[in-house]
Design an enzyme around this catalytic site. Structure first.
Site, PDB file in Angstrom:
ATOM      1  N   PHE A 245       0.743  -1.406   0.063  1.00 27.73           N
ATOM      2  CA  PHE A 245      -0.022  -0.020   0.018  1.00 27.73           C
ATOM      3  C   PHE A 245       0.953   1.416   0.015  1.00 27.73           C
ATOM      4  O   PHE A 245       0.442   2.154   0.551  1.00 27.73           O
ATOM      5  CB  PHE A 245      -1.036  -0.139   1.239  1.00 27.73           C
ATOM      6  CG  PHE A 245      -1.708  -1.151   1.407  1.00 27.73           C
ATOM      7  CD1 PHE A 245      -2.821  -1.408   0.461  1.00 27.73           C
ATOM      8  CD2 PHE A 245      -1.676  -2.105   2.537  1.00 27.73           C
ATOM      9  CE1 PHE A 245      -3.490  -2.675   0.706  1.00 27.73           C
ATOM     10  CE2 PHE A 245      -2.562  -3.190   2.574  1.00 27.73           C
ATOM     11  CZ  PHE A 245      -3.323  -3.564   1.742  1.00 27.73           C
ATOM     12  N   LYS A 705      -4.975   2.469 -18.559  1.00 28.88           N
ATOM     13  CA  LYS A 705      -4.430   3.600 -17.679  1.00 28.88           C
ATOM     14  C   LYS A 705      -4.242   3.308 -16.350  1.00 28.88           C
ATOM     15  O   LYS A 705      -3.426   4.225 -15.350  1.00 28.88           O
ATOM     16  CB  LYS A 705      -5.750   4.520 -17.671  1.00 28.88           C
ATOM     17  CG  LYS A 705      -6.003   5.171 -19.136  1.00 28.88           C
ATOM     18  CD  LYS A 705      -6.677   6.363 -18.771  1.00 28.88           C
ATOM     19  CE  LYS A 705      -8.302   6.123 -18.878  1.00 28.88           C
ATOM     20  NZ  LYS A 705      -9.224   7.198 -19.173  1.00 28.88           N
ATOM     21  N   VAL A 707      -5.160   0.714 -12.659  1.00 30.97           N
ATOM     22  CA  VAL A 707      -6.242   0.755 -11.834  1.00 30.97           C
ATOM     23  C   VAL A 707      -6.057   1.099 -10.175  1.00 30.97           C
ATOM     24  O   VAL A 707      -6.387   2.208  -9.892  1.00 30.97           O
ATOM     25  CB  VAL A 707      -6.830  -0.652 -11.771  1.00 30.97           C
ATOM     26  CG1 VAL A 707      -8.219  -0.936 -11.292  1.00 30.97           C
ATOM     27  CG2 VAL A 707      -6.682  -1.633 -12.843  1.00 30.97           C
ATOM     28  N   GLU A 709      -4.930   2.719  -7.338  1.00 30.52           N
ATOM     29  CA  GLU A 709      -5.121   3.807  -6.610  1.00 30.52           C
ATOM     30  C   GLU A 709      -6.647   4.519  -6.766  1.00 30.52           C
ATOM     31  O   GLU A 709      -7.213   4.979  -5.929  1.00 30.52           O
ATOM     32  CB  GLU A 709      -4.099   4.714  -6.323  1.00 30.52           C
ATOM     33  CG  GLU A 709      -2.789   3.812  -5.812  1.00 30.52           C
ATOM     34  CD  GLU A 709      -1.708   4.631  -5.891  1.00 30.52           C
ATOM     35  OE1 GLU A 709      -1.033   4.797  -7.079  1.00 30.52           O
ATOM     36  OE2 GLU A 709      -1.040   5.009  -4.800  1.00 30.52           O
TER      37      GLU A 709
HETATM   38 MO1  MOS Z   1       1.209   3.277  -3.967  1.00 29.15          MO
HETATM   39  S1  MOS Z   1       0.757   4.220  -2.150  1.00 29.15           S
HETATM   40  O1  MOS Z   1       1.933   4.323  -4.729  1.00 29.15           O
HETATM   41  O2  MOS Z   1       2.302   1.942  -3.408  1.00 29.15           O
END
Ligand code: MOS
Length: 743
Positions: A245, A705, A707, A709
């Protein structure tokens, strides 16, 4: 892509799934090295001060202990500065230099490490290390009156103190309908299932790191700079990442500790952070307070957008986010002003987490848009359509593709939005208040240069390699599909390998750029492989090849055939007859002119239904519906997983997640998964994901394009907006805890 696609677009199962389920996927801490030693960190309990003395006597005598390393005996490390900082590092300030001096910058800072024969012996001895400190005054409170402008490094990287288009203050003052409110989003932690871990092993002057990282190539660069050695002396191996994350984008001090300890011990050393240590040893989403002021005409036309954000950072580094980017181009508006400020605190540095900046900015912006819709007595979708941004007004460029209108339409239809009453607190069932809310989702689409290597083996199967990472979105699977598509092979005949700096360069596995960046490199490598094979065929002698070359030929069904028809010669036979045991070709891909001529972004519309208990203030989310424009969908199954993952993260952001901060000691109070609440199965209802048709071949030749985030963008606002619709109560401080609804 003008050919008919066979593998791209299919819901292929995760190719790495069986290995993961069988426990065969090897994560950083699991590499079984002979002579491995274990490390346990000793952390500062104080947020600010100086180390006076370290008494390691008792720890040294403890069973199994080999060494205790601290600033007193650690080798001095060069910590060479970067010419150009990697984008995953803070753009101003200096990274924490571990065991190099006496200074304490935050509670949880490593002050010593114990190396022992077993993990238990190391942890036990770490408790015996006695450190005395001289306490100094630290800043442990988020106090906006201490806020300051971002410094030059952040200005240069686009996190500016101020931006202004038109005259937003004046337009706001003149607007007949206005909203002006403060929104608070707390510190949040990533809490991936796999704890961060590093095994370091030196062989002479060569270092191998088995690490949890979202960017193997940069991990290598960082450690090379810290140790002042050539990056070629380092190999980073990271085949599997158990969730990140954003927490594994940059290289944290424990990686240096592992390398340092292994160097001192002349044996491999493993550092694995405990769950509690993860709350101070890696970054987090910074506490951010925002003001959003909107001005509109009575028909809903926006005349002013002002968004101001103040985020927290550490005392030693300046971490800044793109919190205010969405304000600049999500809606058409002639007058837009943004203002960004930072508050230094005695904490470890924040870092990107689940759509960093954008998720935070959209939380405030999309809540404010809902407040405006209420003030105008206007349908929230109608308000957004009224202010639809036909171009990226901030960059003054057309979108390379945008199907946001279709997202609103499809999402509303699937959700049953037309059954919503306009009036808040007007829908009830079984004693519960029912609310429908929605929000726009945006996440900018970026692309970076990348390389891949494609090999066709004698048996007609292919191996594709690149130093990319797969923290869970399905990189292994989607890249296998891209290669299989270009090579006309079934996915079973393609093996995709990643996560090793011995492989061709790949960019950061973050910012949702992997498919557009690495995917196009895989596509280019496979295409180059076929081009090379074509050239070999054309130059080959002999009946079969002469016939092929004379009649022209094409690639299909795992081999080559005459263009005018006839039998397919499979790759295996082709290579055999050409007397090749394999053919390997490298391919590169990079953004081109399109970044100057177009702006690219993924879009979506999120809808939430909530049920609120009016007596207890508890909020349930029986369903979320999202319709997304992500360009071409490479794998609808893994793409859907990305979106439902984002939705679950959004439920957390809206209702549960919050790192409780103890201002007295300057440290998290709930640094564990029992007290840091994340959504569990019982918190998650029906999640409905639809992708509207799209194919952004202006952005890149794959048309995808990205996905990831996008999936969390807008979700928390949609839930909060639904809570307002259910209750008539506008909660502007997140998460929306029960007591905030029964005041
Ligand atoms: Mo994401 S927060 O750019 O791993």
């Amino acid at each position: 892509m003008n050919v008919e696609l066979k593998v791209i677009g299919q819901p292929v199962n995760r190719v790495d799934g069986p290995r993961k389920v069988a426990g065969e996927a090897c994560y950083a801490a699991e590499f079984d090295l002979p002579n491995l030693l274990y490390a346990a960190l000793v952390l500062s309990p104080l947020p600010a001060g100086t180390i006076v003395a370290i008494d390691a006597e008792a720890a040294q005598q403890a069973p199994g202990v080999h060494a205790i390393i601290s600033h007193e005996n650690a080798p001095r490390l060069p910590y060479e500065p970067f010419g150009k900082r990697p984008q995953v590092d803070a753009q101003s300030g200096d990274q924490l230099q571990v065991f190099q001096d006496r200074k304490i910058h935050f509670s949880g800072q490593p002050v010593a490490v114990v190396i022992a024969e077993t993990i238990e012996e190391a942890a036990c001895a770490a408790d015996l290390v006695k450190v005395t400190y001289e306490i100094s005054e630290g800043e442990t409170t988020f106090d906006p009156s201490r806020a300051r402008e971002p410094s030059r490094g952040n200005e240069k990287s686009g996190r500016r103190g101020e931006t202004e288009t038109g005259d937003a203050d004046r337009a706001l003052a003149e607007a007949p309908v206005t909203i002006d409110a403060i929104y608070v989003q707390p510190r949040e932690h990533h809490n991936a299932i796999e704890p961060h871990a590093t095994i370091a092993s030196w062989d002479g002057d060569r270092l191998t790191l088995y690490d949890k990282t979202q960017w193997p190539d940069n991990d290598r660069d960082e450690i090379a700079h810290i140790f002042g050695i050539a990056k070629e002396q380092i190999r980073v191996v990271s085949p599997f990442v158990g969730g990140a994350f954003g927490s594994a984008l940059r290289t944290w001090p424990h990686v240096t500790v592992a390398a340092l300890a292994a160097q001192v011990m002349q044996r491999p050393v493993r550092v694995e952070l405990t769950r509690r240590q993860l709350y101070t040893s890696i970054g987090f989403r910074p506490h951010t307070e925002q003001r959003v002021a909107l001005g509109a005409q009575s028909d809903g036309t926006l005349t002013a957008i002002i968004q101001e954000a103040t985020g927290q950072t550490s005392t030693y580094e300046e971490y800044a986010e793109s919190t205010l980017d969405p304000a600049q181009n999500t809606y058409a508006c002639p007058n837009i002003g943004t203002r960004y400020r930072l508050v230094e605190m005695n904490t470890n540095s924040p870092c990107p987490m689940r759509a960093p900046g954008v998720a935070t900015g959209m939380l405030a912006l999309e809540t404010a848009m809902d407040e405006l819709a209420v003030a105008l007595r206007m349908d929230p979708i109608a308000l957004r359509l009224k202010n639809h941004a036909e171009k990226d007004q901030h960059k003054d460029l057309p979108w390379s593709s945008k199907e946001l209108r279709e997202c609103y339409r499809v999402g509303a239809e699937r959700f049953g939005w037309e059954g919503r009453s306009l009036e808040p607190r007007s829908m009830h069932r079984n004693g519960l208040l029912i609310g429908y809310g929605m929000a726009t989702a945006v996440y900018p689409a970026h692309r970076a240069k990348a390389s891949a290597e494609a090999t066709l083996l004698a048996d007609g199967t292919a191996i594709i390699r690149t130093a990319a990472s797969d923290m869970g979105p399905g990189t292994y699977t989607s890249m296998t599909q891209v290669a299989a598509e270009v090579l006309n092979l079934p996915v079973e005949k393609v093996r995709f390998e990643l996560g090793d700096t011995d492989m061709p360069f790949a960019p950061v596995h973050g910012g949702s750029i992997t498919m557009a960046s690495v995917g196009t490199a895989v596509q280019a490598a496979c295409q180059a492989l076929l081009d090379d094979l074509s050239a070999v065929i054309r130059s080959a002698q002999g009946g079969l090849f002469a016939e092929l070359a004379s009649s022209d030929f094409l690639w299909r069904d795992g081999g080559v055939a005459r263009r005018d028809g006839g039998e397919v010669i499979p790759y295996a036979k082709l290579l055999h007859d050409l007397q090749l045991d394999r053919i390997t070709v490298k391919g590169n891909a990079a953004p081109g002119e399109e970044i100057k001529t177009h702006s690219s972004s993924a879009f979506g519309a999120v809808f939430a239904e909530v049920h609120v208990d009016p007596d207890f203030g508890t909020v349930r989310v029986p369903r979320l519906v999202g319709a997304y424009d992500i360009g071409r969908v490479i794998n609808p199954k893994t793409a859907r997983s990305q979106c439902i993952g984002g939705m679950v993260g959004g439920i957390g952001m809206a209702l549960l997640e919050q790192t409780e901060w103890d201002e007295r000691f300057g440290r998290p109070m709930n640094g564990n998964l029992a007290e840091y609440l994340v959504p569990v199965c019982a918190d998650v209802g029906e999640l409905d994901v639809t992708f509207v048709p799209g194919d952004d071949t202006i952005f890149n030749p794959l048309g995808a394009k990205g996905v990831a985030e996008l999936g969390i963008s807008g979700v928390a606002a949609a839930i909060g907006n639904a809570v307002h619709h259910a209750t008539g109560i506008r909660v502007r401080e997140f998460p929306i805890l029960p007591d905030r609804l029964i005041a």
